[in-house]
Motif scaffolding. Sequence first.
Motif, mmCIF file in Angstrom:
data_model
loop_
_atom_site.group_PDB
_atom_site.id
_atom_site.type_symbol
_atom_site.label_atom_id
_atom_site.label_comp_id
_atom_site.label_asym_id
_atom_site.label_seq_id
_atom_site.Cartn_x
_atom_site.Cartn_y
_atom_site.Cartn_z
ATOM 1 N N LYS A 41 0.645 -1.304 0.070
ATOM 2 C CA LYS A 41 0.031 0.090 0.167
ATOM 3 C C LYS A 41 0.946 1.292 -0.089
ATOM 4 C CE LYS A 41 -2.127 1.491 3.627
ATOM 5 N NZ LYS A 41 -3.240 1.724 4.675
ATOM 6 N N ALA A 42 2.165 1.267 0.713
ATOM 7 C CA ALA A 42 2.960 2.426 0.770
ATOM 8 C C ALA A 42 3.418 2.516 -0.698
ATOM 9 C CB ALA A 42 3.782 2.299 1.987
ATOM 10 N N ARG A 43 3.903 1.657 -1.357
ATOM 11 C CA ARG A 43 4.319 1.648 -2.379
ATOM 12 C C ARG A 43 3.494 2.230 -3.476
ATOM 13 N NH1 ARG A 43 4.914 -1.205 -6.776
ATOM 14 N NH2 ARG A 43 3.790 -3.441 -5.998
ATOM 15 N N GLN A 44 2.199 1.654 -3.400
ATOM 16 C CA GLN A 44 1.232 2.308 -4.578
ATOM 17 C C GLN A 44 0.507 3.678 -4.077
ATOM 18 O OE1 GLN A 44 -1.973 -0.660 -4.326
ATOM 19 N NE2 GLN A 44 -0.584 -2.007 -5.855
ATOM 20 N N THR A 45 0.960 4.221 -2.783
ATOM 21 C CA THR A 45 0.256 5.536 -2.449
ATOM 22 C C THR A 45 1.181 6.635 -2.864
ATOM 23 O OG1 THR A 45 -0.638 4.179 -0.717
ATOM 24 C CG2 THR A 45 -0.550 6.617 -0.613
ATOM 25 N N VAL A 46 1.022 6.887 -4.286
ATOM 26 C CA VAL A 46 1.914 7.950 -4.657
ATOM 27 C C VAL A 46 0.855 8.989 -5.194
ATOM 28 C CG1 VAL A 46 3.763 6.363 -5.599
ATOM 29 C CG2 VAL A 46 1.665 6.869 -7.056
ATOM 30 N N PRO A 47 1.622 10.344 -5.371
ATOM 31 C CA PRO A 47 0.906 11.528 -5.603
ATOM 32 C C PRO A 47 -0.131 11.151 -7.183
ATOM 33 C CG PRO A 47 2.698 12.272 -5.057
ATOM 34 C CD PRO A 47 3.013 10.869 -4.905
ATOM 35 N N GLY A 48 -1.260 11.461 -6.999
ATOM 36 C CA GLY A 48 -1.993 11.022 -8.195
ATOM 37 C C GLY A 48 -2.828 9.742 -8.109
ATOM 38 N N SER A 49 -2.713 9.195 -7.248
ATOM 39 C CA SER A 49 -3.531 7.779 -7.009
ATOM 40 C C SER A 49 -4.705 8.146 -6.339
ATOM 41 C CB SER A 49 -2.588 6.603 -6.481
ATOM 42 O OG SER A 49 -2.415 7.121 -4.920
ATOM 43 N N GLU A 50 -5.799 7.312 -6.899
ATOM 44 C CA GLU A 50 -7.081 7.486 -6.223
ATOM 45 C C GLU A 50 -6.988 6.657 -4.799
ATOM 46 O OE1 GLU A 50 -9.865 9.149 -7.244
ATOM 47 O OE2 GLU A 50 -8.633 9.840 -8.977
#
Length: 149
Positions: A41-50
Amino acid sequence: MDFASFFANYGLIILLIGLLVFMFYSSRRRMQKQKLEQEEKARQTVPGSEVLLQGGLYGTIVEYDGEDLDKPAQVEIAPGVVIKVHSQAVLRIVSPAEGFVTEDEFIEAEESEAEYVAGVADGDITSISDDHRARQAEAERDDKDRPQA
């Protein structure tokens, strides 16, 4: 001393030890799985992600620090409306398959609709009407197969 008397004397202790080993193993496995999910989740949580927040709000990540979880995340919930939330309030990343249409899918749908409209305007209705008749016949068969109340 035979097996039955040994089990009668020590069976409960052996069972309890086995249960403790199982509980230790399963809790350790669950903790490892949760840790992997948090890292993903931390890896996928990037600016621009819903994302979906724990309060039920959907938004777009503006700023998120996956290493420093004490630093608040900034989430845009409407155009120009950015809120600060605890970084662990991000419940999950919302994938496009869960109701959000990507820009490419939207453009593709518009193009296919334009082709349909152009086909109707050009008088090329035979393929469209044949397709419509086939779907209608299939729906009627499904209605006949369905038990009546």
